[in-house]
Each structure stands twice: as structure tokens, then as C-alpha cells.
Design an enzyme around this catalytic site. Sequence first.
Site, PDB file in Angstrom:
ATOM      1  N   PHE A  43       0.950  -1.138   0.195  1.00 48.70           N
ATOM      2  CA  PHE A  43       0.093   0.017   0.032  1.00 48.70           C
ATOM      3  C   PHE A  43       1.078   1.247  -0.200  1.00 48.70           C
ATOM      4  O   PHE A  43       0.566   2.532  -0.467  1.00 48.70           O
ATOM      5  CB  PHE A  43      -0.912   0.015   1.246  1.00 48.70           C
ATOM      6  CG  PHE A  43      -2.063   0.955   1.083  1.00 48.70           C
ATOM      7  CD1 PHE A  43      -3.330   0.601   0.568  1.00 48.70           C
ATOM      8  CD2 PHE A  43      -2.044   2.297   1.727  1.00 48.70           C
ATOM      9  CE1 PHE A  43      -4.502   1.355   0.254  1.00 48.70           C
ATOM     10  CE2 PHE A  43      -3.158   3.141   1.533  1.00 48.70           C
ATOM     11  CZ  PHE A  43      -4.180   2.727   0.664  1.00 48.70           C
ATOM     12  N   GLU A  44       1.934   1.291   0.597  1.00 52.11           N
ATOM     13  CA  GLU A  44       3.045   2.293   0.801  1.00 52.11           C
ATOM     14  C   GLU A  44       4.616   1.915   0.858  1.00 52.11           C
ATOM     15  O   GLU A  44       4.629   0.631   1.413  1.00 52.11           O
ATOM     16  CB  GLU A  44       2.817   3.330   1.946  1.00 52.11           C
ATOM     17  CG  GLU A  44       1.537   4.080   1.647  1.00 52.11           C
ATOM     18  CD  GLU A  44       0.886   4.363   3.150  1.00 52.11           C
ATOM     19  OE1 GLU A  44      -0.225   5.393   3.098  1.00 52.11           O
ATOM     20  OE2 GLU A  44       1.268   3.947   4.097  1.00 52.11           O
ATOM     21  N   SER A  45       5.369   2.349   0.333  1.00 54.12           N
ATOM     22  CA  SER A  45       6.642   2.074   0.738  1.00 54.12           C
ATOM     23  C   SER A  45       7.519   3.531   1.101  1.00 54.12           C
ATOM     24  O   SER A  45       6.933   4.567   0.900  1.00 54.12           O
ATOM     25  CB  SER A  45       7.467   1.714  -0.726  1.00 54.12           C
ATOM     26  OG  SER A  45       7.156   0.344  -1.106  1.00 54.12           O
TER      27      SER A  45
END
Length: 281
Positions: A43-45
Amino acid sequence: MNAKLVDVFSAERLSGNGLTIFPEAEGLSTVEMQALTREMRQFESIFVWREGDAFAARIFTLEEELDFAGHPLLGLAYYLHQAFGDGDRHEWRVRLGRRTVALTSAWRDGRFTATMAQGRPAFLKTLTHDEVGEFHQALGLAPDGRRRYPAEVVSTGLPYLILPMVGGLERVAFQVADLSSLLEAHGAKFVYVLDVERFEGRTWDNAGRVEDVATGSAAGPAAAYLHKHGLARGTTLSIAQGRFTGRPSRIAVELVIEGLELADVRVSGEVVEVADITFVE
């Protein structure tokens, strides 16, 4: 290039919210960071590098860069502790654009916990009955004439529309292709549907294609909302998320009260390491 994969808001691998951390990332372009985030499909990095005695970072979703996010910063605290720490507890300062975030990391009894001070929450807007109805329709929810609690836009760095419910989180079904324009009209970035009795939430990308497992940047506003409306029952609470993704998670929140005002919201979660990743040059 090396990266580290961790799970946040869980003490068990392959649970909680996954995160890829890219260290020594100052040489990467925005295009490269976005491409690497899409490659990892999280979903995020988060991308981090040293900046004097502190650190700088950038956070990306699959679609865009974010000014602020919760679980990437807590996961980053794990990396910083392991790479640069020399004790059981440390404090870190991480610059995100123009904002600097204070993080705390600690090992205790074999478990790692990271904490983020999100600061004083901002209550930006209360929606009218008709405006709430637009979101109910967009999310496939039946009209609720009993609405005891208002929908509000609340921010501790990223503005969320807190859409309160009493049960029924399983009924959410996107009826629109993209919520972005509707949210932007009220100064919000994302919607967080919150069961105000069970303290459980859900949020998605604005197309409704990807549900987030556990959202630290929403937990702060959600806890502030619960406090404002007399639902928090104390200054420490736990918000559940991820049940509908098969990765149930728990987000701990501490409300710091000074006088009669809510002065700070501190979001915590356990972090566990999953893997080290090496990218072929």
C-alpha cells in the site's frame, strides 16, 4: 540496491501491514521511487537517507507521493533502530518535506514497538446531513436517519473524513469510480469509515480497489474524533483494522491532554522483520 520488508501493527510475520523500506535512497528520482513502490505492490513504501544528525524520507503509495503517513514511519523506526541504535530505546527525527516527525523505538521482552507523535489534531470541517448522504450513497450504505455522530474531516498530518457508523462495516461497497473529487470538496484526502462502538475502521485508495490493512495516519484522527465525542473512555485506546483483508491489526493510541485540551496524539504499533531484499543491478 537493498531493501527491507517489515510488518507493522503486528508481532507476527505475514500479518499486520506490510512495508518496504529503501535505505540510502537519496540518489533515486521521484520516477524511480514510484516505480519501485509499484513493483513491491505494498500500500505504501518509504525511502530514507541520512541528513546530518537526523534523517529525511519520502513516502509513496501505488499512485502518488504522500506528505505524511503512519505505518511507513513506524516501520522506518524499526530500520533506524536496527541500523543505527545501540540500546533498547531510541528517539529519532525524520523530515518529511517541511515537517519533522518525532519517533521512538524500543525493544522490550523480545518485542519491538515504535511510537509516533502526531501532534495536536485539527478538526477541519463538520459535514451537513445532505453531505454525509452523498458519501453513504457513494459507499453503498443505506441512509441512516438515526445518525448520532457527525462526519468530520480531521487531520494530524493527512486529512481524513471520519465517517462514523455503529456496526455494518461489512456493508461498504464502492458505487463510484473515484471518491477523490467528492473528498476534495470537503478538504479531505481519504475516507475512514469508523465503527464508533467497536473502535474498528476501514479505508481504501479512492477508487476502492485496494483496502489498507492498518492506517496509522488515520488512527490519530479517529482517536481524536472519539475523544471529542466522549467515546474514547480514557486516554489510551486500541483501534482494530485489517479484518476484511485477512490481516487483523491493532493500532495503539495515546491521547495527551493538557488542561482541558487534546495536545498530542501518539500512535504506536509493534513491528516485525520479514525479509531483506536485494535488487539485481
